[in-house]
Write a protein that holds these residues in place. Structure first.
Motif, PDB file in Angstrom:
ATOM      1  N   ASN A  54       0.828  -1.204   0.000  1.00 19.54           N
ATOM      2  CA  ASN A  54       0.000   0.000   0.000  1.00 19.54           C
ATOM      3  C   ASN A  54       0.863   1.255   0.000  1.00 19.54           C
ATOM      4  O   ASN A  54       1.917   1.295   0.644  1.00 19.54           O
ATOM      5  CB  ASN A  54      -0.915   0.007   1.226  1.00 19.54           C
ATOM      6  CG  ASN A  54      -1.861  -1.165   1.241  1.00 19.54           C
ATOM      7  OD1 ASN A  54      -2.686  -1.303   0.351  1.00 19.54           O
ATOM      8  ND2 ASN A  54      -1.743  -2.032   2.237  1.00 19.54           N
ATOM      9  N   ILE A  55       0.386   2.295  -0.665  1.00 19.51           N
ATOM     10  CA  ILE A  55       1.163   3.528  -0.739  1.00 19.51           C
ATOM     11  C   ILE A  55       0.718   4.569   0.279  1.00 19.51           C
ATOM     12  O   ILE A  55       1.482   5.461   0.638  1.00 19.51           O
ATOM     13  CB  ILE A  55       1.119   4.116  -2.165  1.00 19.51           C
ATOM     14  CG1 ILE A  55       2.210   5.187  -2.330  1.00 19.51           C
ATOM     15  CG2 ILE A  55      -0.268   4.659  -2.501  1.00 19.51           C
ATOM     16  CD1 ILE A  55       2.431   5.635  -3.756  1.00 19.51           C
ATOM     17  N   LEU A  56      -0.493   4.447   0.801  1.00 19.92           N
ATOM     18  CA  LEU A  56      -1.008   5.470   1.712  1.00 19.92           C
ATOM     19  C   LEU A  56      -1.013   5.037   3.175  1.00 19.92           C
ATOM     20  O   LEU A  56      -1.263   5.862   4.055  1.00 19.92           O
ATOM     21  CB  LEU A  56      -2.430   5.875   1.297  1.00 19.92           C
ATOM     22  CG  LEU A  56      -2.566   6.517  -0.085  1.00 19.92           C
ATOM     23  CD1 LEU A  56      -4.018   6.894  -0.359  1.00 19.92           C
ATOM     24  CD2 LEU A  56      -1.669   7.745  -0.208  1.00 19.92           C
ATOM     25  N   VAL A  57      -0.755   3.773   3.430  1.00 19.88           N
ATOM     26  CA  VAL A  57      -0.700   3.291   4.806  1.00 19.88           C
ATOM     27  C   VAL A  57       0.428   2.271   4.884  1.00 19.88           C
ATOM     28  O   VAL A  57       0.699   1.549   3.927  1.00 19.88           O
ATOM     29  CB  VAL A  57      -2.046   2.670   5.239  1.00 19.88           C
ATOM     30  CG1 VAL A  57      -2.368   1.423   4.434  1.00 19.88           C
ATOM     31  CG2 VAL A  57      -2.073   2.362   6.725  1.00 19.88           C
ATOM     32  N   ASP A  58       1.106   2.217   6.025  1.00 17.98           N
ATOM     33  CA  ASP A  58       2.277   1.356   6.172  1.00 17.98           C
ATOM     34  C   ASP A  58       1.861  -0.072   6.539  1.00 17.98           C
ATOM     35  O   ASP A  58       2.123  -0.568   7.647  1.00 17.98           O
ATOM     36  CB  ASP A  58       3.215   1.925   7.243  1.00 17.98           C
ATOM     37  CG  ASP A  58       3.693   3.322   6.891  1.00 17.98           C
ATOM     38  OD1 ASP A  58       3.565   3.714   5.723  1.00 17.98           O
ATOM     39  OD2 ASP A  58       4.187   4.017   7.796  1.00 17.98           O
ATOM     40  N   LYS A  59       1.212  -0.727   5.581  1.00 17.72           N
ATOM     41  CA  LYS A  59       0.759  -2.091   5.791  1.00 17.72           C
ATOM     42  C   LYS A  59       0.949  -2.905   4.519  1.00 17.72           C
ATOM     43  O   LYS A  59       0.884  -2.379   3.418  1.00 17.72           O
ATOM     44  CB  LYS A  59      -0.715  -2.130   6.204  1.00 17.72           C
ATOM     45  CG  LYS A  59      -0.996  -1.560   7.590  1.00 17.72           C
ATOM     46  CD  LYS A  59      -2.438  -1.785   8.004  1.00 17.72           C
ATOM     47  CE  LYS A  59      -2.678  -1.270   9.423  1.00 17.72           C
ATOM     48  NZ  LYS A  59      -4.061  -1.524   9.885  1.00 17.72           N
ATOM     49  N   ILE A  60       1.196  -4.193   4.735  1.00 24.18           N
ATOM     50  CA  ILE A  60       1.220  -5.167   3.654  1.00 24.18           C
ATOM     51  C   ILE A  60      -0.054  -6.005   3.778  1.00 24.18           C
ATOM     52  O   ILE A  60      -0.435  -6.408   4.881  1.00 24.18           O
ATOM     53  CB  ILE A  60       2.449  -6.092   3.761  1.00 24.18           C
ATOM     54  CG1 ILE A  60       3.743  -5.276   3.744  1.00 24.18           C
ATOM     55  CG2 ILE A  60       2.435  -7.135   2.660  1.00 24.18           C
ATOM     56  CD1 ILE A  60       4.044  -4.591   2.439  1.00 24.18           C
ATOM     57  N   ALA A  61      -0.719  -6.257   2.671  1.00 24.10           N
ATOM     58  CA  ALA A  61      -1.954  -7.041   2.700  1.00 24.10           C
ATOM     59  C   ALA A  61      -1.757  -8.362   1.960  1.00 24.10           C
ATOM     60  O   ALA A  61      -0.920  -8.473   1.055  1.00 24.10           O
ATOM     61  CB  ALA A  61      -3.105  -6.263   2.076  1.00 24.10           C
ATOM     62  N   ARG A  62      -2.530  -9.350   2.367  1.00 24.90           N
ATOM     63  CA  ARG A  62      -2.512 -10.667   1.734  1.00 24.90           C
ATOM     64  C   ARG A  62      -3.942 -11.063   1.381  1.00 24.90           C
ATOM     65  O   ARG A  62      -4.829 -11.030   2.240  1.00 24.90           O
ATOM     66  CB  ARG A  62      -1.896 -11.710   2.667  1.00 24.90           C
ATOM     67  CG  ARG A  62      -1.854 -13.129   2.115  1.00 24.90           C
ATOM     68  CD  ARG A  62      -1.355 -14.104   3.181  1.00 24.90           C
ATOM     69  NE  ARG A  62      -1.230 -15.471   2.685  1.00 24.90           N
ATOM     70  CZ  ARG A  62      -2.224 -16.365   2.664  1.00 24.90           C
ATOM     71  NH1 ARG A  62      -3.432 -16.016   3.132  1.00 24.90           N
ATOM     72  NH2 ARG A  62      -2.017 -17.591   2.202  1.00 24.90           N
ATOM     73  N   VAL A  63      -4.160 -11.459   0.125  1.00 24.01           N
ATOM     74  CA  VAL A  63      -5.475 -11.905  -0.336  1.00 24.01           C
ATOM     75  C   VAL A  63      -5.392 -13.393  -0.638  1.00 24.01           C
ATOM     76  O   VAL A  63      -4.561 -13.827  -1.452  1.00 24.01           O
ATOM     77  CB  VAL A  63      -5.931 -11.146  -1.588  1.00 24.01           C
ATOM     78  CG1 VAL A  63      -7.311 -11.631  -2.029  1.00 24.01           C
ATOM     79  CG2 VAL A  63      -5.950  -9.639  -1.339  1.00 24.01           C
ATOM     80  N   ASP A  64      -6.230 -14.182   0.019  1.00 28.45           N
ATOM     81  CA  ASP A  64      -6.302 -15.612  -0.254  1.00 28.45           C
ATOM     82  C   ASP A  64      -7.239 -15.804  -1.445  1.00 28.45           C
ATOM     83  O   ASP A  64      -8.440 -15.558  -1.341  1.00 28.45           O
ATOM     84  CB  ASP A  64      -6.846 -16.353   0.968  1.00 28.45           C
ATOM     85  CG  ASP A  64      -6.793 -17.867   0.808  1.00 28.45           C
ATOM     86  OD1 ASP A  64      -7.043 -18.355  -0.317  1.00 28.45           O
ATOM     87  OD2 ASP A  64      -6.516 -18.561   1.806  1.00 28.45           O
ATOM     88  N   PRO A  65      -6.733 -16.229  -2.611  1.00 28.64           N
ATOM     89  CA  PRO A  65      -7.591 -16.331  -3.791  1.00 28.64           C
ATOM     90  C   PRO A  65      -8.644 -17.421  -3.686  1.00 28.64           C
ATOM     91  O   PRO A  65      -9.654 -17.381  -4.393  1.00 28.64           O
ATOM     92  CB  PRO A  65      -6.593 -16.633  -4.922  1.00 28.64           C
ATOM     93  CG  PRO A  65      -5.427 -17.258  -4.257  1.00 28.64           C
ATOM     94  CD  PRO A  65      -5.336 -16.632  -2.900  1.00 28.64           C
ATOM     95  N   ALA A  66      -8.434 -18.394  -2.792  1.00 28.47           N
ATOM     96  CA  ALA A  66      -9.398 -19.485  -2.645  1.00 28.47           C
ATOM     97  C   ALA A  66     -10.598 -19.071  -1.797  1.00 28.47           C
ATOM     98  O   ALA A  66     -11.740 -19.403  -2.109  1.00 28.47           O
ATOM     99  CB  ALA A  66      -8.720 -20.712  -2.037  1.00 28.47           C
TER     100      ALA A  66
END
Length: 364
Positions: A54-66
């Protein structure tokens, strides 16, 4: 042309005389929990999930495609000169402005931390995020938020745009090596590792660079104004061997033949294509689609499809776009684009605070 593109790219739905139902829409969307996150760059992790910087918040996100589950992990806040952990509450957790995340060759994911000029390692199993500060530390390394990184056999290369250097992080020793670029103020940005060389785009120098890791030599290939502002490499093609990049300021894409030095130009189509701002690209990994490149346009809500053999460009409209071009309404600010996870094209919509998936077949 857009409907034709969809028909060309979607696999046949008939097998052994039995009809396989298609979903009502090939598009799916996954919202981030933190408001105003600004999803920017994405990649497929070694765990098969989609990872988001993310560019606006200091977080990494994970999306489970299943399952569609979205998880978020805060980037530890450290003081770069000391590399000491600090409480981040007083910063609001929005002090990095980062937009680059790629898988390593060691089973981890790596990302940058934007204007902090630091480097992140993410363990996909434990979700632990380690923060590294390049040495020698240069506070002017990335005073603008965009830079890039890519895996090589023994580590990660990453660009420091305003410092005008490329750095290498060694997986085993965790030591940084710095390479000074020959062209002043060249602003090296996107990069790809292909055929034992690092290839990188010089956004302001308007050149493509090649770094030989064996002897640290750098060769540069000047570009014409038709490829002004080369930005991001995410596609390498064979037969012939080419590295392909977006030309952010020219509304075009380019491919450099690494054996002959020949440069191909693929101008964007439509109304005022110079306003489209091509941002990132991604190569189709399916057999038979080796020359298909997908790319994002920051001001136009399209999944853009380039056939790098014929030169044809097709566009797929993203849902709920009221006006597609010359500037889309509303503007979703698409930056990141990635082939996979699954048989799908994934993309970011910063203003909608979500990532999208466009299914190319039945296995996405």
């Amino acid at each position: 042309m857009r409907a034709v593109a969809a028909l060309l790219l979607l696999p046949a739905v008939l097998a052994a005389g039995v009809s396989s139902p298609q979903p009502l829409s090939p598009f799916s969307f996954y919202n981030l929990s933190t408001p105003l996150s600004g999803p920017c760059d994405i990649c497929t992790g070694p765990d098969g999930a989609l990872w988001v910087q993310n560019i606006l918040v200091d977080k990494i996100a994970r999306v489970d495609p299943a399952t569609g589950d979205v998880e978020e992990y805060s980037i530890p806040y450290t003081s770069p000169p000391l590399n000491a952990s600090l409480l981040s509450g007083f910063t609001g957790g929005r002090t990095a402005s980062a937009c680059a995340i790629r898988p390593g060759n060691d089973g981890n994911i790596y990302a940058v931390s934007g204007i902090r000029n630091q480097f992140l390692r993410i363990n996909v199993t434990t979700r632990k995020i380690d923060v590294f500060t390049p040495t020698p530390y240069n506070p002017l390394g990335d005073v603008q938020p965009f830079n890039d990184l890519i895996a090589c056999p023994n580590g990660m290369f990453f660009s420091q745009t305003t410092a005008n250097v490329i750095s290498h992080f060694n997986y085993a020793s965790e030591i940084f090596t710095t390479y000074l670029l020959p062209t002043p103020l060249s602003a090296a940005l996107g990069m790809i590792y292909f055929k034992d060389y690092l290839w990188f785009a010089e956004l302001l120098g308007n050149k493509i660079g090649r770094l030989d890791p064996n002897d640290s030599s750098i060769t540069e290939y000047p570009l014409t104004l038709s490829l002004l502002g080369p930005a991001v490499f995410r596609a390498a093609l064979s037969n012939p061997d080419r590295v392909c990049f977006t030309a952010f300021l020219a509304g075009a894409n380019g491919c450099l033949n690494i054996n002959t030095g020949e440069i191909e130009v693929y101008p964007n189509t439509g109304l005022l294509p110079e306003l489209s701002l091509p941002s990132e690209n991604a190569k189709d990994e399916r057999e038979g689609y080796e020359d298909i490149i997908y790319y994002s346009t920051a001001t136009q809500n399209y999944i853009n499809i380039l056939n790098a053999t014929s030169g044809e460009i097709f566009n797929i409209d993203e849902p709920d776009t009221l006006l597609a071009e010359p500037l889309s309404l509303p503007i979703y600010l698409d930056i990141g684009i990635n082939y996979g996870p699954g048989d799908a094209v994934w993309f970011t919509q910063a203003t909608e605070n979500r990532v999208g998936r466009y299914c190319l077949g039945m296995s996405c």
